[in-house]
Design an enzyme around this catalytic site. Structure first.
Site, PDB file in Angstrom:
ATOM      1  N   GLY A  14       0.810  -1.219   0.000  1.00 21.01           N
ATOM      2  CA  GLY A  14       0.000   0.000   0.000  1.00 21.01           C
ATOM      3  C   GLY A  14       0.838   1.261   0.000  1.00 21.01           C
ATOM      4  O   GLY A  14       0.474   2.266  -0.617  1.00 21.01           O
ATOM      5  N   ASP A  15       1.977   1.238   0.668  1.00 20.15           N
ATOM      6  CA  ASP A  15       2.878   2.384   0.674  1.00 20.15           C
ATOM      7  C   ASP A  15       3.374   2.660  -0.741  1.00 20.15           C
ATOM      8  O   ASP A  15       3.412   3.812  -1.186  1.00 20.15           O
ATOM      9  CB  ASP A  15       4.048   2.114   1.622  1.00 20.15           C
ATOM     10  CG  ASP A  15       4.979   3.291   1.735  1.00 20.15           C
ATOM     11  OD1 ASP A  15       4.509   4.401   2.058  1.00 20.15           O
ATOM     12  OD2 ASP A  15       6.190   3.113   1.513  1.00 20.15           O
TER      13      ASP A  15
END
Length: 121
Positions: A14-15
């Site tokens: 997700g980062d």
């Protein structure tokens, strides 16, 4: 595949998705690459990710399942950097976990939430 990944793996993914989103927002803007890079870095830090999550929560836009992924990521976050605030780091990790999960599970929903964040800016 999403069921095979734990919250921290989803947060890591997700980062990267969040950073790519921020880079795509800026790639059409005029400016020096160093300036664009600094702008992206400021938007992918824990403070900014926590603030993005807060905007989504305040608008009541997250489903129960999305909130559950945020909770799972937040609970696995650990302390974070020495200088950072643990609660803020946990919220950022929760946001990243949700983004990673949505990227794999429901990309159209992710796009919807990212568009909501654009509207909030």
């Amino acid at each position: 595949m999403p069921g095979e990944l734990g919250p921290l793996q989803l947060a890591w993914l997700g980062d990267a998705v969040w950073e790519l989103h921020q880079r795509l927002r800026r790639c059409r803007l005029p400016g020096r690459s160093a300036d664009l890079h600094r702008a992206v870095v400021s938007d992918v830090c824990a403070d900014a990710q926590s603030a993005a999550l807060e905007r989504l929560e305040q608008r009541g836009l997250l489903s129960d399942e999305e909130r559950e992924w945020v909770r799972r990521g937040r609970n696995r976050a650990g302390r974070g950097p020495r200088k950072g605030e643990a609660g803020l780091y946990g919220r950022a990790t929760g946001f990243e976990t949700m983004v990673g999960w949505l990227f794999l599970q429901n990309p159209s929903r992710l796009a919807q939430l990212l568009a909501e964040l654009e509207d909030a800016d």
